[in-house]
Each structure stands twice: as structure tokens, then as C-alpha cells.
Write a protein that holds these residues in place. Sequence first.
Motif, mmCIF file in Angstrom:
data_model
loop_
_atom_site.group_PDB
_atom_site.id
_atom_site.type_symbol
_atom_site.label_atom_id
_atom_site.label_comp_id
_atom_site.label_asym_id
_atom_site.label_seq_id
_atom_site.Cartn_x
_atom_site.Cartn_y
_atom_site.Cartn_z
ATOM 1 N N ALA A 180 0.822 -1.210 0.000
ATOM 2 C CA ALA A 180 0.000 0.000 0.000
ATOM 3 C C ALA A 180 0.853 1.255 0.000
ATOM 4 N N LEU A 181 1.945 1.251 0.746
ATOM 5 C CA LEU A 181 2.816 2.422 0.777
ATOM 6 C C LEU A 181 3.456 2.680 -0.577
ATOM 7 N N LEU A 182 3.965 1.621 -1.209
ATOM 8 C CA LEU A 182 4.579 1.792 -2.524
ATOM 9 C C LEU A 182 3.563 2.277 -3.549
ATOM 10 N N LEU A 183 2.379 1.689 -3.515
ATOM 11 C CA LEU A 183 1.341 2.093 -4.456
ATOM 12 C C LEU A 183 0.883 3.521 -4.199
ATOM 13 N N PHE A 184 0.746 3.889 -2.935
ATOM 14 C CA PHE A 184 0.309 5.238 -2.591
ATOM 15 C C PHE A 184 1.329 6.284 -3.037
ATOM 16 N N VAL A 185 2.606 5.995 -2.834
ATOM 17 C CA VAL A 185 3.647 6.930 -3.277
ATOM 18 C C VAL A 185 3.627 7.066 -4.791
ATOM 19 N N GLY A 186 3.451 5.953 -5.497
ATOM 20 C CA GLY A 186 3.371 6.024 -6.952
ATOM 21 C C GLY A 186 2.203 6.868 -7.428
ATOM 22 N N LEU A 187 1.047 6.698 -6.791
ATOM 23 C CA LEU A 187 -0.117 7.488 -7.164
ATOM 24 C C LEU A 187 0.078 8.971 -6.847
ATOM 25 N N LEU A 188 0.736 9.253 -5.730
ATOM 26 C CA LEU A 188 1.012 10.658 -5.399
ATOM 27 C C LEU A 188 1.953 11.293 -6.410
ATOM 28 N N LEU A 189 2.945 10.536 -6.876
ATOM 29 C CA LEU A 189 3.856 11.064 -7.891
ATOM 30 C C LEU A 189 3.114 11.338 -9.197
ATOM 31 N N VAL A 190 2.224 10.432 -9.588
ATOM 32 C CA VAL A 190 1.431 10.649 -10.802
ATOM 33 C C VAL A 190 0.540 11.878 -10.644
ATOM 34 N N ARG A 191 -0.080 12.010 -9.475
ATOM 35 C CA ARG A 191 -0.931 13.172 -9.236
ATOM 36 C C ARG A 191 -0.123 14.469 -9.286
ATOM 37 N N HIS A 192 1.073 14.440 -8.688
ATOM 38 C CA HIS A 192 1.918 15.642 -8.721
ATOM 39 C C HIS A 192 2.304 16.002 -10.148
ATOM 40 N N ALA A 193 2.640 14.995 -10.961
ATOM 41 C CA ALA A 193 3.019 15.266 -12.343
ATOM 42 C C ALA A 193 1.851 15.851 -13.128
ATOM 43 N N LEU A 194 0.661 15.303 -12.929
ATOM 44 C CA LEU A 194 -0.513 15.818 -13.631
ATOM 45 C C LEU A 194 -0.847 17.242 -13.192
ATOM 46 N N THR A 195 -0.718 17.506 -11.889
ATOM 47 C CA THR A 195 -0.997 18.856 -11.391
ATOM 48 C C THR A 195 0.001 19.862 -11.929
ATOM 49 N N ALA A 196 1.283 19.469 -11.962
ATOM 50 C CA ALA A 196 2.307 20.370 -12.498
ATOM 51 C C ALA A 196 2.080 20.635 -13.978
ATOM 52 N N ARG A 197 1.693 19.601 -14.746
ATOM 53 C CA ARG A 197 1.446 19.797 -16.174
ATOM 54 C C ARG A 197 0.238 20.702 -16.401
ATOM 55 N N ARG A 198 -0.783 20.531 -15.583
ATOM 56 C CA ARG A 198 -1.969 21.366 -15.723
ATOM 57 C C ARG A 198 -1.643 22.822 -15.399
ATOM 58 N N SER A 199 -0.832 23.032 -14.355
ATOM 59 C CA SER A 199 -0.459 24.407 -13.982
ATOM 60 C C SER A 199 0.375 25.053 -15.093
ATOM 61 N N THR A 200 1.267 24.260 -15.701
ATOM 62 C CA THR A 200 2.086 24.782 -16.782
ATOM 63 C C THR A 200 1.225 25.157 -17.979
ATOM 64 N N GLY A 201 0.216 24.312 -18.304
ATOM 65 C CA GLY A 201 -0.683 24.606 -19.408
ATOM 66 C C GLY A 201 -1.512 25.850 -19.169
ATOM 67 N N GLU A 202 -1.986 26.042 -17.948
ATOM 68 C CA GLU A 202 -2.783 27.239 -17.642
ATOM 69 C C GLU A 202 -1.934 28.494 -17.710
ATOM 70 N N THR A 203 -0.673 28.391 -17.281
ATOM 71 C CA THR A 203 0.223 29.547 -17.366
ATOM 72 C C THR A 203 0.520 29.916 -18.807
ATOM 73 N N ALA A 204 0.710 28.908 -19.657
ATOM 74 C CA ALA A 204 0.985 29.169 -21.068
ATOM 75 C C ALA A 204 -0.227 29.792 -21.772
ATOM 76 N N ASP A 205 -1.431 29.336 -21.410
ATOM 77 C CA ASP A 205 -2.643 29.908 -22.029
ATOM 78 C C ASP A 205 -2.852 31.344 -21.592
ATOM 79 N N ALA A 206 -2.461 31.654 -20.330
ATOM 80 C CA ALA A 206 -2.637 33.018 -19.861
ATOM 81 C C ALA A 206 -1.662 33.966 -20.531
#
Length: 252
Positions: A226-252
Motif C-alpha cells: 500500500a505504501l509503494l502504491l500510494f507513493v506512486g499514485l502521489l507522484l502521478v498526481r503531482h506530475a498531472l498537477t504540475a502539467r496542468r499548472s504549466t498549461g494554464e500559465t501558457a494559455d494566460a
Amino acid sequence: MRQDVSPRTTAAPARPSAPVPRRQQIAAGIRDSFSAGLGIFPLGIALGLLVLQAGLPWWLTPALSVAAFAGSLELLLVGMMATVTPLAAVAVTVFVVNFRHIFYAFSFPLHLVKHPVAKAYAVYAMIDEAYAVNASLPESERSAPRLLAMQIACESYWVGGGLVGVALGAALPAPVKGLEFALCSLFTVLTLDAFRSRREIPSVLLAGASAAVALVVTPGLAMFTALLLFVGLLLVRHALTARRSTGETADA
């Protein structure tokens, strides 16, 4: 032509906030430990009672509390020592149960503690309760004296509760049942408290999904998986959030 010679009004420079005295930081750290102490102290009593009920010597309670200082591990070790479990099995259990502390170190503010001896103690006393209490504090209110005072207080509750449990176990005529559930209750309360302060619904959902998958796929090593899986999911979530923030900044 008349020139305007009226003085311009300039904003006064912001005064830097006065540093909080060390004594107040220590007092704040002790106050921070109260919420965790409400669970740590009774859990220490449960450890002392379990040690005596398992037929082990009373001094093993403070010895384990100082040498290991990990509630879930110590409760497991009592049963393993009572049944004379092989050292290899003990070693694997210690590794699996305490593996979660590796992930704690990623966000635990050890960088605030400068003295090497104090930093070594902060690493040693980085238990679940200390991590949960610190996670609920704003970044601006964290400091080395406050962190260390909270950790020392938590260990005092644990060692003191164990000694009280030993005394109660020697006085009670019959064993007490259901003490093992105290640890689960403490973790549940800490989780709810951290959720109430941060409102991290996605993290709670990811943690629940990780635990459910681990219980189905690897029931014997559910916590580790569970710990390994949870860390992996958190990393994926962080990557998606960072990509979304980068896309919103570029559109602005």
C-alpha cells in the motif's frame, strides 16, 4: 509655470516580524503534543500490560520504548518475543512495518534542526504521531525547538504510559482483552485530524484505494504494498498537477 513641490507620501517599510523566543517555541511544541499524547499514553499503558500478560519481564517495556520507540512495531515484537520467533522473521517484520518512515523523511522538516545530535534525535523520534502533528502546522510556524519539544514530549508519554501499564498489570488479577485495537484507534484519530486540517480529499481517496488493492493483491504484505502504491499514485498526481499548472500559465 508653477511646480508642484508637495511632498510625496511613501509607504512605510514593513517591519520584519520579531522572532519568537525559544521558550515560547518549546511551550508551543509541548502544546502540539497534547493531541497525540491522548493516544500515545494509553497505548503505552497497553504495551506495559501486554508485556506482563505475555510472561515477559517488566523491564522490557521501558527497554523497548527507548530502543525502538515505534508503537506498532513494539506491540508486534511483544508477541514475537513471547513465541520465540526466529530472528530472520523478526528482521523482515521490522523492515516491512517501519518502511513507511522512509516516505516520512521526504516531507518531515529535518532541515530545521542544525545540531547533529539534535538532528539524530529528530530522526530517531520521527514516529507517526509526530509526523501527523507536524503536518498540520503551517510552514511559517515550524521551528527546531518546537519540533524537538513535541518529539521529546511524545516519547515521555510513551515511556511513562508503559511504566503505568506495568504497574497496572501487576495489580490487576486478570488479563485485559482487546488492547491491540488501541493502535488502530490512534491511527484513525490522527488520520481524521490531519484530514480536517488540510482537506486533502484526493489524497484520502488515493490512500484508501491503495490499501484496498494491497489487501486483495498481497494480504501478507499489505502495508508495504500500500505504501509503494500510494507513493506512486502521489507522484502521478503531482506530475498531472504540475502539467496542468504549466498549461494554464501558457494559455494566460
